[in-house]
Design a protein around this motif. Sequence first.
Motif, PDB file in Angstrom:
ATOM      1  N   PRO A 296       0.943  -1.211   0.042  1.00 15.65           N
ATOM      2  CA  PRO A 296       0.017   0.253   0.035  1.00 15.65           C
ATOM      3  C   PRO A 296       0.859   1.299  -0.196  1.00 15.65           C
ATOM      4  CG  PRO A 296      -0.099  -1.159   2.191  1.00 15.65           C
ATOM      5  CD  PRO A 296       0.525  -2.088   1.324  1.00 15.65           C
ATOM      6  N   ALA A 297       1.964   1.124   0.606  1.00 20.40           N
ATOM      7  CA  ALA A 297       2.837   2.509   0.551  1.00 20.40           C
ATOM      8  C   ALA A 297       3.297   2.813  -0.748  1.00 20.40           C
ATOM      9  CB  ALA A 297       4.063   2.130   1.670  1.00 20.40           C
TER      10      ALA A 297
ATOM     11  N   ALA B 286      -5.183   3.191   0.427  1.00 19.18           N
ATOM     12  CA  ALA B 286      -3.472   3.085   0.353  1.00 19.18           C
ATOM     13  C   ALA B 286      -3.066   4.109   1.463  1.00 19.18           C
ATOM     14  CB  ALA B 286      -3.119   3.413  -0.873  1.00 19.18           C
ATOM     15  N   ALA B 287      -3.531   5.505   1.468  1.00 24.10           N
ATOM     16  CA  ALA B 287      -3.018   6.490   2.306  1.00 24.10           C
ATOM     17  C   ALA B 287      -3.255   6.007   3.642  1.00 24.10           C
ATOM     18  CB  ALA B 287      -3.783   7.744   2.009  1.00 24.10           C
ATOM     19  N   GLU B 288      -4.391   5.347   3.919  1.00 21.61           N
ATOM     20  CA  GLU B 288      -4.747   5.273   5.279  1.00 21.61           C
ATOM     21  C   GLU B 288      -4.004   3.839   5.764  1.00 21.61           C
ATOM     22  OE1 GLU B 288      -8.941   4.607   5.357  1.00 21.61           O
ATOM     23  OE2 GLU B 288      -9.239   7.029   5.710  1.00 21.61           O
TER      24      GLU B 288
ATOM     25  N   ALA C  99       0.141   7.661   5.309  1.00 19.46           N
ATOM     26  CA  ALA C  99       0.438   8.566   4.525  1.00 19.46           C
ATOM     27  C   ALA C  99      -0.066   9.965   4.762  1.00 19.46           C
ATOM     28  CB  ALA C  99       0.390   8.518   3.135  1.00 19.46           C
ATOM     29  N   ARG C 100       0.709  11.192   5.313  1.00 20.43           N
ATOM     30  CA  ARG C 100       0.078  12.594   5.364  1.00 20.43           C
ATOM     31  C   ARG C 100       0.770  13.274   4.522  1.00 20.43           C
ATOM     32  NH1 ARG C 100      -4.146  12.043   8.926  1.00 20.43           N
ATOM     33  NH2 ARG C 100      -3.757  10.545  10.517  1.00 20.43           N
ATOM     34  N   GLY C 101       0.229  14.691   4.343  1.00 17.38           N
ATOM     35  CA  GLY C 101       0.979  15.765   3.704  1.00 17.38           C
ATOM     36  C   GLY C 101      -0.164  16.224   2.414  1.00 17.38           C
TER      37      GLY C 101
END
Length: 856
Positions: free
Chosen positions: A776-777, A812-814, A818-820
Amino acid sequence: MDHWGEIRKLIEARHADRLAENVKALDDEGRKEVAARLPQLLKELRGRFDQWDDGLVDYGIVLRVAGAATFGGAAAVASWLYRRDFAPQWNGPDNDADLILAVLADRPAAWRADLAERLVLRLRVSDDRGMALALALLRETGIEPPPHDPLVAGWVDRRPSRLGDDPLLDHLLPRLFEAEGVGRVLQWDGEPHTGWLGALAALAEAGRVKREALIEGCVRRFLRGGTAIDLRFFARLHETLDPSPAEAASHARDYLRLLPASPGPVAELAMRRLRTYDALTADDLAEAWEALLLRPERKLVRAGLAWLDRSVRRTPALAEVIAAPLARAFAADSAELQEKAVEVALAHAGGMSEEGRATVREAIELLAPHLGHRAATAFAGGTVAETGPAFVPPPLPAAPERACGVAPPIESAEELSRLMREGARSWRTWERLLAGFVTLVGRDRAGVVAALRPWLLDGLTWEYRQETWERADQWLQGATRSLTATAPTPRAWQHLMPKAGLAAPQRLLLHRGAEILRAVEEDTLPPLLLATPTHSTGHVAAAEMVRRLEVFEAAGAKPLAADLQQALLRLPRTPDPEAAERAARLTSAAGKILAAWTCPEVEIELEWTCGSGGGDHDWHDRSHQHEVRLVPTATTAPVGLPLVDLMLGVPRHWAQAEHREWWPSTLPSHREVAAAYLMQHVLRRFWDESFVGPEQARDLARAEGPAGAAFSALLARVLGDPQMPESVDVLLEVAARGELPAAEIGRQAGLLVASGEVRMIDMVAALDAAARRGAPAHVWRITAAALPALLPAPGERPRNGLAGFVTLAVAAAEWCGARGEIPEVRDMAVRKGSSGLLRETRRLHEWLTGGTGQEG
């Protein structure tokens, strides 16, 4: 009277009409004489043409007519009509049926019926050269055709002119739904007013055949199974007939049986018929929904969820049976489908029994975290997957000397001869053949000549009449002919090498073959080749390269120029200190080149252009989507070796691409350069049906060197092709090596989708699969880089499937935390509206900016 003399003249002159008249007028004695002499004439005619010449086909019609008229038994006539001599390369003439029927007209009815049955049973394919005659004899004699699938396929392979009057209709129509091969013959018959589709529909409307029989035949064919191609015509026929609810009702159980495993189009039509049938029980509906929600086709899963939702809204009591199907949908391989399943479950949670709610709670752990929390809240429990799946790298190929994929050397002249006859189907076989030829000729020249010469004496020499040789195997065969003194033209290497229009990797392949041909003619073959790979990637181990040059120096021999330069390009990028120390002691010119060699660095830039213009353009303008080109530019310092400099130069113009699948093996230490050569074949073009596939992507994944825009565009392209599911394995392998240029892949993926080269739904499917397999990353970095090219400008209509792409990005972010902030996502999120795309974009923006942490 000299019957034979006149008949022979007509055969020699190929006057079929006159021949038919003459043989019909023969008496029994004349027929026996002609029948006795025909085999000898055939032998004489065959002697005029070699095995590669199809000249005998020109005599096929007259010989068939003569044999049909004069041979006595039906078995003898059938054997004569099917002689391969008349059509050695293809099926041959099918336009002599009327003449043969004419010369058979005075035969007894029983004899002609016997011949008809024999001809039918000899049929093998729908376009068999005896099909027209067999069908005509069946119609004339009126016998019931013997059961034989190729006959039915051949019957439907002809245009159905006046089908209602065809005496074969009643015999063969029932078999149309049973015979193998019919579906493939009719796979392109799709026009409802013409062809077999239109003819059968018209016969049903006129009452010549029963609608129920056609509908029942289609359903029976579906239940027998088959591929989508096999069943395509029957699905079209079924939908053209458009069974009424009453007609479909008698097949309701059959339609239910078709839902789980039939090809997508068949399952879809079965679902449509079941939705119009009001008498399905709750258990029947649960069975149907569970089957649909387990399908791999997302379209069918969506339709199944919509059917379930509407049914429960109309009949709330059905909420009692929806838990198991929805639990299946929670395991869908798509974040979009999971979200839809959760929405349906939440909408009908109140109507479920406690047992059903427990079933849903058990499946919550299959959901992405944000969906799991929503479901757990509504269903008062369940395990929520707080993180995405762990990334488990796939097994990587071993890389010692003689690594997997590198076959052992050819040890005997007999093995060399066998492989030469089979041809080089891969670069590994090609390298084995080159190395085996050179070493075996040096070791046992007479034995090699003895093994190869018989095969070549019976082979072709037409290559020498060509202007150029553009395939590698032509040069090796030329060397073999020169070695065995069977070459019609000496010194072919001087005039058969293409002067222009070839890509550099292809030119290098040809130069290597040409210099071996020249060395054979000049008796200067080296003791061995330097460039034979030691690794499955195409690399040559540095220590082995030094050893080979030591053999050259001990023998006082000189390496072949192209072979030396290919070997240098195959050296690993990582230096081998011990091999370098040994190389420094070499004294030959080739040895000094090796001792001074360092892997050249090449910078590749990739430019997207449209039509004759260049540069960027508005990717939301679809008018250019069929004119897009990818143009690479290489920057490197020349090394002074002509073929090496040519290989690392990557010219911008189009070039022929024979053996394109071999190219990565010629540049195993320059992954991005090899990818740049493949750029002209990355995008679909009507003139290039064999574009780049996952095998080239896998070879590049296992190569060395930077992975930049060219490799990223290639990998993104194969990821977006639904026919190449193995491309996900390639992405995961590159990720496992820590070499995945995720952001660049995302940028290229965005441009590919924006330009219309890749469908959004296909790209989402591939990336979703990669995320669910533990990456996912990586998928987040790809989707984040693609979004700027995909999100619509103000007032622009969003692309189909974009909401699903953003949903995947959220998941995928969750999963990877991931942040930003992404400016394009922020700008989209503040627009007015309540569409699914805007809701998903806002959710993504809130996640990315709602906490602290490093940008993903």
